[in-house]
Design a protein around this motif. Structure first.
Motif, PDB file in Angstrom:
ATOM      1  N   LEU A  17       0.826  -1.210   0.000  1.00 24.01           N
ATOM      2  CA  LEU A  17       0.000   0.000   0.000  1.00 24.01           C
ATOM      3  C   LEU A  17       0.857   1.255   0.000  1.00 24.01           C
ATOM      4  N   SER A  18       1.896   1.268   0.816  1.00 23.86           N
ATOM      5  CA  SER A  18       2.798   2.427   0.855  1.00 23.86           C
ATOM      6  C   SER A  18       3.437   2.657  -0.505  1.00 23.86           C
ATOM      7  N   TYR A  19       3.827   1.583  -1.154  1.00 23.40           N
ATOM      8  CA  TYR A  19       4.478   1.688  -2.455  1.00 23.40           C
ATOM      9  C   TYR A  19       3.509   2.187  -3.519  1.00 23.40           C
ATOM     10  N   PHE A  20       2.326   1.568  -3.601  1.00 23.19           N
ATOM     11  CA  PHE A  20       1.386   1.922  -4.659  1.00 23.19           C
ATOM     12  C   PHE A  20       0.693   3.258  -4.414  1.00 23.19           C
ATOM     13  N   LEU A  21       0.626   3.700  -3.171  1.00 26.84           N
ATOM     14  CA  LEU A  21       0.052   5.013  -2.869  1.00 26.84           C
ATOM     15  C   LEU A  21       1.106   6.110  -2.863  1.00 26.84           C
ATOM     16  N   ASN A  22       2.348   5.742  -3.229  1.00 21.96           N
ATOM     17  CA  ASN A  22       3.471   6.685  -3.257  1.00 21.96           C
ATOM     18  C   ASN A  22       3.623   7.430  -1.935  1.00 21.96           C
TER      19      ASN A  22
END
Length: 122
Positions: A17-22
């Protein structure tokens, strides 16, 4: 080990989630949330072990051992995912992190030679 797997998988979902939500790499929220998740699953796993396997009583050593096993098992899952993340999903992420570290060190007034030495060590 079940609760270690729960922790590992929830930490992996949080990393995704952290990665895909930048998410901002400077934010300490994901780290804090990870510690909260670890504490929660250690508590739940130890309580489950005490209630279902030990008949309601647990020694300090058994409690400590259960918490360590949950942490180790969850940590292995997170480590494997991290390797996959940094090598297959986004190999450029390492460069992004190093550039962020370089920028933060520069903002703190660290001399250029120390910044280069720190970056080259990693």
């Amino acid at each position: 080990m079940t609760y270690g797997a729960y922790y590992g998988l929830s930490a992996v979902v949080m990393m995704f989630l952290s990665y895909f939500l930048n998410a901002d790499m400077k934010s300490s929220l994901p780290t804090a949330l990870s510690y909260v998740l670890l504490a929660l699953f250690m508590y739940l796993g130890t309580k489950s072990y005490r209630d279902h396997d030990l008949g309601g009583g647990i020694t300090y050593g058994q409690c400590m051992g259960t918490g360590v096993m949950i942490s180790i098992f969850g940590g292995i899952i997170v480590a494997v995912f991290s390797v996959v993340m940094f090598t297959l999903i986004d190999p450029s992420m390492t460069d992004k992190i190093l550039e962020d570290v370089r920028q933060r060190m520069f903002e703190q007034g660290t001399p250029d030679d120390q910044i280069e030495m720190a970056i080259n060590m990693s």
